[in-house]
Write an enzyme that holds these catalytic residues in place. Structure first.
Site, PDB file in Angstrom:
ATOM      1  N   TYR A  94       0.822  -1.222   0.000  1.00 35.46           N
ATOM      2  CA  TYR A  94       0.000   0.000   0.000  1.00 35.46           C
ATOM      3  C   TYR A  94       0.849   1.261   0.000  1.00 35.46           C
ATOM      4  CZ  TYR A  94      -2.475  -3.710   2.539  1.00 35.46           C
ATOM      5  OH  TYR A  94      -2.934  -4.910   2.965  1.00 35.46           O
ATOM      6  N   ARG A  95       2.066   1.163  -0.533  1.00 41.33           N
ATOM      7  CA  ARG A  95       3.001   2.315  -0.553  1.00 41.33           C
ATOM      8  C   ARG A  95       3.431   2.729   0.863  1.00 41.33           C
ATOM      9  NH1 ARG A  95       3.167   0.734  -5.199  1.00 41.33           N
ATOM     10  NH2 ARG A  95       2.992   2.032  -7.055  1.00 41.33           N
ATOM     11  N   LEU A  96       3.211   1.841   1.843  1.00 41.98           N
ATOM     12  CA  LEU A  96       3.697   2.134   3.206  1.00 41.98           C
ATOM     13  C   LEU A  96       5.120   1.583   3.336  1.00 41.98           C
ATOM     14  CD1 LEU A  96       0.553   1.509   5.449  1.00 41.98           C
ATOM     15  CD2 LEU A  96       1.528   3.667   4.642  1.00 41.98           C
TER      16      LEU A  96
END
Ligand SMILES: Cc1cc2nc3c(=O)[nH]c(=O)nc-3n(C[C@H](O)[C@H](O)[C@H](O)COP(=O)(O)O)c2cc1C
Length: 218
Positions: free
Chosen positions: A196-198
């Site tokens: 999640y682009r984390l």
């Protein structure tokens, strides 16, 4: 010649989910972690695992970047070799602050380094120069790196000139204009792509000769 439309550029994306960075398992010394990541990158089949983007700063303050190969990590310093008359070398002589950057796409990892660069000892440059293939040694004489040259023929003529000059030499001396720089890191960030682009970002900073580290938001 066909080229991509903006839409096609926009569509390029992928997910990152290979690994995670857990502070509790990271070494206190970021150079150690860099060595581990370099080794993993080499084993993962990356064809240029030691290639790093080196950014220097022009007189005007504008950054300028190019790739060089990391050749050694010695006493905590990152060493690369180049022409001392090149643009990068001239910029380092004027402003010794540099950035170096590794990206290994197949591992979803990048490392971002800030540090101070200075020339290595002549004897270290001699040692590495003498280990290079003969053709590379000749090219170091033949190529006035970063200068404007009339055409490719000029370079090939220069190459032949120096090849002939050193034909009967036992060994080719290192040109005074060629050698190593050592980057002494003051900040090193390790980035691991996350779901999640984390992404995970762990930044080490050197203060009073001790490394401390923090987590940064992606
Ligand atoms: C994979 C790769 C490795 C390179 N390694 C070096 C290197 O170790 N030293 C070097 O001077 N140039 C190296 N180059 C060439 C530099 O990127 C650059 O073109 C050259 O050093 C001139 O840069 P400058 O005019 O900004 O000084 C490499 C280029 C590539 C693509």
């Amino acid at each position: 010649m066909s080229s991509w439309s903006d839409k096609e550029l926009e569509r390029v994306r992928r997910e990152y989910d290979l690994d995670q960075l857990d502070e509790s398992h990271l070494p206190d010394d970021p150079l150690l972690l860099l060595k581990v990541w370099l080794e993993v990158a080499a084993r993962s089949g990356n064809i240029d695992p030691t290639a790093m983007t080196l950014s220097t700063v022009e007189d005007s303050g504008t950054p300028s970047s190019r790739i060089v190969l990391l050749k050694k990590i010695d006493e905590g310093k990152l060493i690369f070799f180049t022409n001392f008359n090149s643009r990068k070398a001239r910029e380092i002589q004027n402003r010794s602050g540099v950035a170096a950057h590794f990206y290994w796409p197949e591992l979803e990892r990048q490392v971002k380094i800030a540090g101070i660069a200075q020339k290595v000892k002549d004897s270290d440059s001699d040692l590495y120069y003498s280990s290079r293939p003969l053709e590379s040694q000749i090219s170091a004489w033949a190529s006035p790196q970063s200068e404007v040259v009339p055409d490719r023929n000029y370079l090939e003529r220069e190459y032949r000139k120096y090849r002939d000059k050193f034909k009967s030499s036992q060994e080719i001396p290192r040109p005074a204009h060629w050698g190593g720089f050592a980057i002494d890191p003051i900040r090193m960030e390790f980035w691991q792509g996350g779901t999640y682009r984390l992404h995970d970002r762990i930044e080490y900073t050197l203060q009073n000769a001790k490394w401390s580290r923090v987590r940064l938001a992606p």
